[in-house]
Design an enzyme around this catalytic site. Structure first.
Site, mmCIF file in Angstrom:
data_model
loop_
_atom_site.group_PDB
_atom_site.id
_atom_site.type_symbol
_atom_site.label_atom_id
_atom_site.label_comp_id
_atom_site.label_asym_id
_atom_site.label_seq_id
_atom_site.Cartn_x
_atom_site.Cartn_y
_atom_site.Cartn_z
ATOM 1 N N ASN A 175 66.755 -1.030 69.987
ATOM 2 C CA ASN A 175 66.878 -1.702 68.679
ATOM 3 C C ASN A 175 68.337 -1.813 68.234
ATOM 4 O O ASN A 175 68.719 -1.369 67.155
ATOM 5 C CB ASN A 175 66.030 -1.000 67.611
ATOM 6 N N HIS B 166 56.396 3.944 69.988
ATOM 7 C CA HIS B 166 56.548 4.445 68.615
ATOM 8 C C HIS B 166 55.226 4.150 67.920
ATOM 9 O O HIS B 166 54.914 2.991 67.631
ATOM 10 C CB HIS B 166 57.713 3.731 67.912
ATOM 11 N N ASP C 177 65.601 11.774 69.420
ATOM 12 C CA ASP C 177 65.570 10.590 68.553
ATOM 13 C C ASP C 177 66.855 10.501 67.730
ATOM 14 O O ASP C 177 66.814 10.237 66.529
ATOM 15 C CB ASP C 177 64.329 10.564 67.653
ATOM 16 N N HIS D 277 72.911 6.969 61.002
ATOM 17 C CA HIS D 277 73.271 5.998 59.959
ATOM 18 C C HIS D 277 74.405 6.633 59.165
ATOM 19 O O HIS D 277 74.476 7.861 59.076
ATOM 20 C CB HIS D 277 72.088 5.742 59.012
ATOM 21 N N HIS E 123 69.508 6.642 70.068
ATOM 22 C CA HIS E 123 69.945 5.316 69.596
ATOM 23 C C HIS E 123 71.466 5.375 69.485
ATOM 24 O O HIS E 123 71.987 6.056 68.594
ATOM 25 C CB HIS E 123 69.366 5.015 68.213
ATOM 26 N N PHE E 124 72.162 4.674 70.381
ATOM 27 C CA PHE E 124 73.633 4.723 70.358
ATOM 28 C C PHE E 124 74.250 3.448 69.757
ATOM 29 O O PHE E 124 75.457 3.277 69.750
ATOM 30 C CB PHE E 124 74.198 5.020 71.748
ATOM 31 N N ARG E 125 73.405 2.508 69.290
ATOM 32 C CA ARG E 125 73.808 1.459 68.332
ATOM 33 C C ARG E 125 74.739 0.377 68.862
ATOM 34 O O ARG E 125 75.204 -0.446 68.068
ATOM 35 C CB ARG E 125 74.467 2.085 67.086
ATOM 36 N N HIS F 260 58.094 11.064 69.709
ATOM 37 C CA HIS F 260 58.195 11.815 68.435
ATOM 38 C C HIS F 260 56.852 11.974 67.701
ATOM 39 O O HIS F 260 56.665 11.458 66.612
ATOM 40 C CB HIS F 260 59.240 11.219 67.503
HETATM 41 O O1 DOR Z 1 63.853 7.195 61.950
HETATM 42 C C1 DOR Z 1 63.986 6.393 62.860
HETATM 43 N N1 DOR Z 1 65.172 5.785 63.086
HETATM 44 N N2 DOR Z 1 62.939 6.090 63.634
HETATM 45 C C2 DOR Z 1 62.975 5.069 64.501
HETATM 46 O O2 DOR Z 1 61.994 4.800 65.122
HETATM 47 C C3 DOR Z 1 64.196 4.247 64.647
HETATM 48 C C4 DOR Z 1 65.378 5.015 64.271
HETATM 49 C C5 DOR Z 1 66.592 4.164 64.112
HETATM 50 O O3 DOR Z 1 66.887 3.384 65.018
HETATM 51 O O4 DOR Z 1 67.286 4.287 63.099
#
Ligand code: DOR
Length: 443
Positions: free
Chosen positions: A95, A180, A304, A308, A63-65, A233
């Site tokens: 996402n 997922h 994964d 944050h 996830h590179f946001r 995962h």
């Molecule tokens: O812990 C998680 N964080 N699981 C996920 O499926 C999404 C990911 C996130 O995008 O923060």
């Protein structure tokens, strides 16, 4: 004129047939010769004395946001972390803000990645309750890794939880769908299990049965739709036992963190930093994942990588977000597991390059062979070192693995013949390109 653009000399090269003391010759980003190239000229020579040359590590879950959440990470900082950790290609998750659920959103990510990512890349399309009809077309866009379904809510609002909607998604298109698997209804019924301020209650809330139930449901739906799936995962031995009986339609992934951390130790030490979905579970779960990995049921290791900020993570559980960074520590952790005898280097290569190639039909990557892309993760298997914060490039500024001493270190990262990282120093230009897939780019 030099015969080769690049020669890798004096390394131990990990071919499909095993390890060999040979040189590798590269022209125009592709491997063109394997053997002794002692007398040959090259534009650039990389001396790999004492080092092992692995096929480039492909991380199929990060996830590179970007766009929308770039205070946590962006495509540039995420890619920097990837290549510093020896990763040559990534599949990025949908996402973001907005969600990657349309042709415009995929096009936007590909444009943002151009000249800003050092590694090759592909982007997942997120399934929603409204875009099933479009997915067959969306999954065929160049640079697309395929469709991703969140059956249970996690970070963001992508969610397809009901059987009828899941069946619509699975009926639209042909490529393998990434899942997922956590059961939304069961988790909603169990929110009372969460203990305020105690992240150790996270795996009690999102329990084994939440994961197993979702995996069982999606296997049934996938079989009915005659659609192949990839369960991301996986955290419970029971799911791996079940997935082992369904290899004809289902592949699966485990993460290095679920193979490394045990809840009994991780939650008291790390608190909400250990919080992710699906959760870090007990030491017995971790040992069970190893057992099934050793039995060959696991196809892929993905990080994964889900950064944050520390500020966000410092909110009291359960207001704290789920996820931890991992793209840069994937290979070091797995080399350390090799050094400690839990698995072999050959198996790690299978899980990080050949596995992703086979499961997703990647063109030209996943092995060191003539005609393939010259993607290499060059490692020092003997180096003993401590993972420190100043080595880590993720914008989030932390890792659950800082302070850990490991054996095995990424020394160099080569992407299509370009030395993008050597001894911790990045190349000036970010030359990453979209990954090609058999389903789209064949021919
Ligand atoms: O812990 C998680 N964080 N699981 C996920 O499926 C999404 C990911 C996130 O995008 O923060």
């Amino acid at each position: 004129m030099a015969a080769y653009d690049l020669i890798l000399k004096n390394g131990t090269v990990h071919l499909p047939s095993g390890a060999a003391s040979i040189d590798v010759g590269v022209v125009a980003g592709r491997i063109v010769a394997l053997g002794s190239l002692a007398g040959d000229d090259a534009g650039e020579t990389l001396d790999c004395t004492g080092l092992d040359v692995l096929p480039g590590v492909i991380d199929t879950q990060v996830h590179f946001r970007e766009p929308g959440l770039v205070h946590k990470e962006d495509l540039e900082s995420g890619a920097r972390a990837a290549v510093l950790g020896g990763v040559t290609a990534v599949f990025e998750m949908p996402n973001t803000k907005p969600n990657t659920d349309s042709a415009e959103a995929i096009g936007d990510k590909l444009a943002r990645a151009h000249h800003r990512m050092w590694c090759d890349h592909a982007f997942y399309v997120g399934a929603t309750n409204h875009n099933a009809a479009d997915l067959a077309e969306l999954e065929r866009l160049p640079g697309t890794a395929g469709v991703k379904i969140f059956m249970g809510a996690s970070t963001g609002d992508l969610l397809v939880s009901e059987d009828a909607r899941l069946a619509e998604v699975l009926a639209s298109g042909h490529r393998r769908v990434a899942i997922h698997a956590e059961d939304e209804a069961r988790m909603n019924a169990r929110t009372g299990e969460r203990i305020a301020g105690d992240a150790a209650s996270h795996p009690v809330w999102r329990d084994d049965e939440s994961a197993l139930l979702a995996t069982r449901r999606i296997l049934g739906l996938a079989r009915a739709a005659r659609r192949r799936i990839h369960v991301l995962h996986v955290t419970t031995p029971a799911e791996l036992a079940l997935l082992g009986q369904n290899k004809d339609i289902a592949s699966c992934e485990v993460t290095p963190q679920h193979l490394t951390l045990a809840g009994e130790e991780a939650y008291p030490r790390l608190g909400t930093l250990a919080q992710m979905n699906p959760p870090i579970r007990s030491g017995a779960h971790r040992d069970g994942l190893w057992k099934w990995l050793q039995q060959g049921v696991v196809d892929i290791l993905g990080s994964d990588h889900a950064p944050h900020t520390l500020e966000e993570k410092s909110k009291p559980y359960p207001d704290s977000p789920s996820g931890m960074p991992g793209v840069q520590t994937l290979l070091p952790l797995m080399l350390n597991h090799v050094a400690e005898g839990r698995t072999t280097l050959q198996r790690v290569i299978d899980l990080t390059s050949a596995g992703p190639q086979r499961v997703f039909g990647i063109v030209g990557k996943g092995r060191i062979a003539v005609g393939y892309d010259a993607d290499f993760s060059i490692v020092d298997l003997k180096a003993r070192w401590t993972i420190e914060q100043d080595w880590l490039a993720s914008r989030c500024g932390w890792s659950p693995f800082t302070g850990m001493t490991v054996t095995g270190r990424p020394v160099g990262t080569v992407v299509r013949g370009n030395r993008v990282m050597w001894e911790g120093t990045l190349a000036e230009s970010a030359i990453g390109e979209p990954i090609r897939f058999e389903a789209i780019d064949f021919g």
